[in-house]
Design an enzyme around this catalytic site. Structure first.
Site, PDB file in Angstrom:
ATOM      1  N   PRO B  65     -27.758 -65.428 -98.499  1.00 27.85           N
ATOM      2  CA  PRO B  65     -25.931 -65.501 -98.274  1.00 27.85           C
ATOM      3  C   PRO B  65     -24.811 -64.213 -98.414  1.00 27.85           C
ATOM      4  O   PRO B  65     -25.108 -64.343 -99.184  1.00 27.85           O
ATOM      5  CB  PRO B  65     -25.950 -66.036 -97.987  1.00 27.85           C
ATOM      6  CG  PRO B  65     -26.363 -67.538 -98.806  1.00 27.85           C
ATOM      7  CD  PRO B  65     -27.733 -66.655 -99.162  1.00 27.85           C
ATOM      8  N   HIS B  66     -24.392 -62.830 -97.425  1.00 34.92           N
ATOM      9  CA  HIS B  66     -23.251 -62.791 -98.087  1.00 34.92           C
ATOM     10  C   HIS B  66     -22.660 -61.951 -97.356  1.00 34.92           C
ATOM     11  O   HIS B  66     -22.715 -62.871 -95.950  1.00 34.92           O
ATOM     12  CB  HIS B  66     -24.575 -61.412 -98.583  1.00 34.92           C
ATOM     13  CG  HIS B  66     -25.241 -60.768 -97.097  1.00 34.92           C
ATOM     14  ND1 HIS B  66     -26.417 -60.987 -97.481  1.00 34.92           N
ATOM     15  CD2 HIS B  66     -24.593 -60.067 -96.313  1.00 34.92           C
ATOM     16  CE1 HIS B  66     -26.761 -60.356 -95.706  1.00 34.92           C
ATOM     17  NE2 HIS B  66     -25.566 -59.878 -95.284  1.00 34.92           N
ATOM     18  N   GLY B  67     -21.992 -61.526 -97.870  1.00 35.72           N
ATOM     19  CA  GLY B  67     -20.179 -61.232 -96.735  1.00 35.72           C
ATOM     20  C   GLY B  67     -19.038 -60.914 -97.829  1.00 35.72           C
ATOM     21  O   GLY B  67     -19.333 -60.116 -99.435  1.00 35.72           O
TER      22      GLY B  67
END
Lengths: 615, 154
Positions: B65-67
């Site tokens: 997951p990333h952002g």
């Protein structure tokens, strides 16, 4: 008369030998064209002793064969792949050819003691990639390379021949006239545009006529391909007579005719395939026969140097410079740079200085011959390995299928397909064939029965169905065995998958900052891909969005995109060596460099004396 | 660049317990919040926003997951290993037990993508992944992340 029979016997024996050698080539992966050339050499004056030194005849035969090959290349190029690659390919075919010719020319001045014009002549002879060799390796070599890369290479190899031919003719005249640089005048430029312009226009008109004749006249099926071939050669001849580039004309005519609906298409395609093989065999055999390898020794060293320079420096450099303005990643540029196969066209052009009466004409021919052999060995042999290394191969979506397609007589809107049921395929596992595919006949153990009574299909059954053209892809899936999944698939399809129905804006938020117009930001991911491609998306299509690449991983039964992958390939180069950098990467490196210097300077100022420590 | 450049020693959760994807992301966001000083809720929202675009479960029990965060000054990663895998709606529908969460500053651009691609490549090494699954010791996990460079020199 005896000598006539003897000639026929020897000639057919050579063609047969070449045809048989294909068995060898497929087994060992050797470049087939090299084998053809080798057979010509072996039979020639220094081998079995066939003394063939009729340069004029060889040139005529070779040119005609090339026209046939170019027509077929055009015929097999879909309009879509032409559109994808037109601009970059034409840049490669024009600017790229000139760049390569000049670079090779410079080295030739050094190693062969040529003047620059003579060097450039040698350069332009070897500047064009060989359509036959490239097509052969990309299509028949059994690898499925990324659409964009394949299209670029194919269109380039089809269009750079006319350019190289023009340059060679012009430079031979210049050298023969001994005018030196004074010959580079306005007239030459006009001549160039005249040749190419006429070639293009005549080709287009020729294509329209070919299409018209085949469509309107109800010609005997067996005669149709002959008619087409004759008309193609007619276009070649007429354009030449009018003073245009006949080679460009046949290629253009081929593209036009190949993208129109023509009756008896399968018959024509098969015939074209065969005649192109024959043209290639003849071309390479004749050119091999013409050469005198015993003369090669004296110029071996400079030729090898030139060959290495062409393969490792001139071609890659020219490709990189030409493709910079276009959206190619490092890997893609690297591959295109590597697949600059030289072939029969170069050897054919090597005859021109001899025919043109240059005093060292034979020197050109011999040098070119060695360069071409090197290119065929080095590049031809490694193309698959390089493509795999650079992860440019599209993994097969479905496993092998075994099917036969038949054209139906009359203007039927159906084609007849016959499939063999593969083990583990969906139909063998009980999947039904949709009714619109009209499953009609099943042949099981030599007995035929109607589909309705055949029950569940079994392995090795043959199934006959009638479907509307264009839907066979969907049926293929039902009959295919499971596709093997390999390690490189992940690299090909990207790291993450995203939903095609989400707005592009979300992609920009997650992976930006990047350039996209406002209109594009409001589209869904699927729409953006289709918009950029300019039509229906296909499995494996790629659209680059600044630093990321969107990849079509799957489409549904209506041809809409159902899965999209995101790849970070543009920022994850195959090598950190500064070669084949694309524009964003160059900008980023320059920025990093200056930022580093600025930081260093700031450190120096604050500490009062030069500081060697890395910031 | 080894993964240890992106993930600090105190950013390793060796035996995280979570019952759902949501809880897993909350726990990891909390850890990221304590490392960066940014509000946990904001981090969680950004990560969730990206998940809406498509699951970051890349298959083989791994998720990344990333952002991007406005007021972050560097790329920050959190590594978590789960004793009990949770459903992550991954590509291959396999539940996930190794998770790398990555936050990048708004303007990180290429560096953000490079880091993601690097993580994905390291986590494709099946030997390394086996070793990570076999231990719940934070120090060993961090050691694996540190020499991920060597095992992936090619």
């Amino acid at each position: 008369m005896d000598s006539f029979y003897l000639a026929v016997m020897v000639a057919t024996a050579l063609v047969l030998l070449a045809a048989f050698s294909s068995l060898l080539a497929f087994r060992f992966g050797a470049p087939l064209l090299l084998l053809f050339l080798g057979i010509g050499l072996l039979a020639g004056v220094d081998g079995l002793g066939i003394d063939f030194s009729n340069n004029g005849l060889a040139y005529v035969l070779g040119s005609t064969a090339l026209a046939v090959i170019l027509f077929d290349s055009g015929y097999g190029t879909t309009l879509q792949s032409f559109r994808t690659a037109a601009l970059p390919s034409l840049t490669l075919a024009s600017l790229g050819v000139v760049l390569t010719a000049c670079l090779v020319g410079l080295l030739a001045m050094l190693v062969l003691d040529f003047t620059f014009i003579e060097g450039a002549l040698l350069g332009s002879i070897v500047a064009s990639t060989d359509a036959a060799a490239v097509f052969f390796l990309l299509r028949i070599g059994g690898i499925n390379i990324r659409d964009k890369v394949r299209s670029t290479l194919e269109v380039e190899s089809g269009t750079n021949d006319p350019m190289a031919i023009f340059l060679t003719m012009a430079l031979v005249q210049l050298v023969a006239a001994g005018e030196g640089y004074a010959g580079f005048d306005f007239e030459l430029l006009i001549l160039f545009f005249e040749q190419m312009g006429l070639g293009f226009v005549c080709g287009l008109i020729g294509g329209v006529i070919i299409h018209f004749v085949l469509k309107r006249l109800n010609i005997e099926r067996g005669l149709a391909p002959i008619l087409m071939l004759a008309m193609a050669l007619m276009v070649f001849g007429v354009t030449g007579v009018l003073g245009g580039s006949g080679f460009l004309a046949v290629y253009v005519a081929g593209i036009y005719a190949g993208n129109r609906k023509i009756p008896a298409r399968t018959t024509i395609t098969r015939f074209q395939e065969g005649i192109t093989w024959l043209a290639q065999i003849i071309m390479f055999l004749v050119l091999g026969l013409l050469a005198t390898p015993s003369e090669f020794l004296t110029i071996l060293l400079p030729s090898v140097l030139l060959g290495l320079f062409l393969v490792f420096i001139a071609r890659p450099l020219a490709v990189w410079l030409c493709l910079l303005p276009f959206d190619y990643t490092q890997r893609e540029m690297g591959f295109i740079g590597w697949v600059g196969l030289r072939g029969a066209v170069s050897i054919l052009l090597g005859i021109v200085p001899i025919i043109g009466g240059l005093e060292n004409g034979q020197l050109y021919f011999n040098t070119v011959f060695i360069i071409v052999m090197m290119s065929l060995v080095l590049q031809g042999w490694s193309i698959k390995t390089v493509a795999t290394r650079l992860k440019l191969i599209i993994p097969p979506r479905i496993g092998a299928i075994d099917k036969v397609e038949l054209d139906l007589p009359g203007n039927a809107n159906h084609e007849l397909l016959a499939y063999r049921v593969a083990a583990g395929s969906p139909v063998a596992l009980g999947e039904r064939i949709p009714r619109w595919a009209h499953p009609s006949l099943v042949i099981r153990d030599g007995k035929s029965m109607r589909y309705q009574y055949a029950g569940r299909l079994q392995e090795n059954d043959h199934v006959y169905l009638f479907i509307a053209p264009g839907y066979s892809g969907l049926i293929d899936r039902l009959f295919a065995s499971k596709a093997p999944v390999s390690e490189s698939d992940e690299a090909f399809f990207g790291t993450f998958q995203i939903a095609p129905n989400r707005p592009v804006e979300e992609v920009l938020q997650a992976y930006g900052p990047m350039s996209a117009s406002e209109a594009e930001a409001e589209m869904t991911v699927a729409d953006l891909i289709e918009h950029r491609i300019g039509g229906k998306a296909h499995y494996g299509d790629r659209v680059r969005l600044h630093n990321i690449v969107l990849i079509v991983v799957d489409t549904d039964e209506n041809g809409r995109i159902s899965k999209v992958g995101v790849s970070m390939e543009p920022v994850a180069p195959a090598t950190s060596l500064p070669i084949f950098l694309d524009l964003p990467e160059i900008r980023s490196r320059i920025r990093t460099y200056f930022a580093k210097r600025k930081r260093l300077r700031a450190i120096r100022q604050t500490s009062g004396k030069p500081d060697q420590k890395e910031a | 660049m080894a993964l240890a450049d992106l993930i600090a020693q105190n950013a390793v959760l060796p035996a995280l317990k979570a019952n759902s994807k949501k809880q897993l992301l909350q726990e990891m966001s909390a850890k990221a919040a304590s490392l960066t000083g940014l509000p946990e809720r904001e981090i969680f929202d950004v990560i969730l926003q990206r998940e809406r675009l498509g699951s970051t479960g890349v298959g083989n029990g791994i998720a990344i997951p990333h952002g991007k965060m406005g007021n972050l000054d560097r790329i920050v990663g959190v590594f978590a290993r789960l004793d009990q895998p949770v459903n992550f709606e991954a590509l291959d529908d396999e539940p996930v037990d190794l998770v790398v969460l990555l936050l990048a500053p708004e303007g990180a651009g290429a560096d953000h993508l490079k880091a993601l691609s690097r993580i994905a490549r390291v986590m494709r090494d099946s030997d390394l992944v086996e070793k990570m699954r076999a231990t719940d010791d934070a120090a060993s996990l961090y050691a694996f992340l540190s020499d991920s460079q060597a095992s992936n020199a090619a």
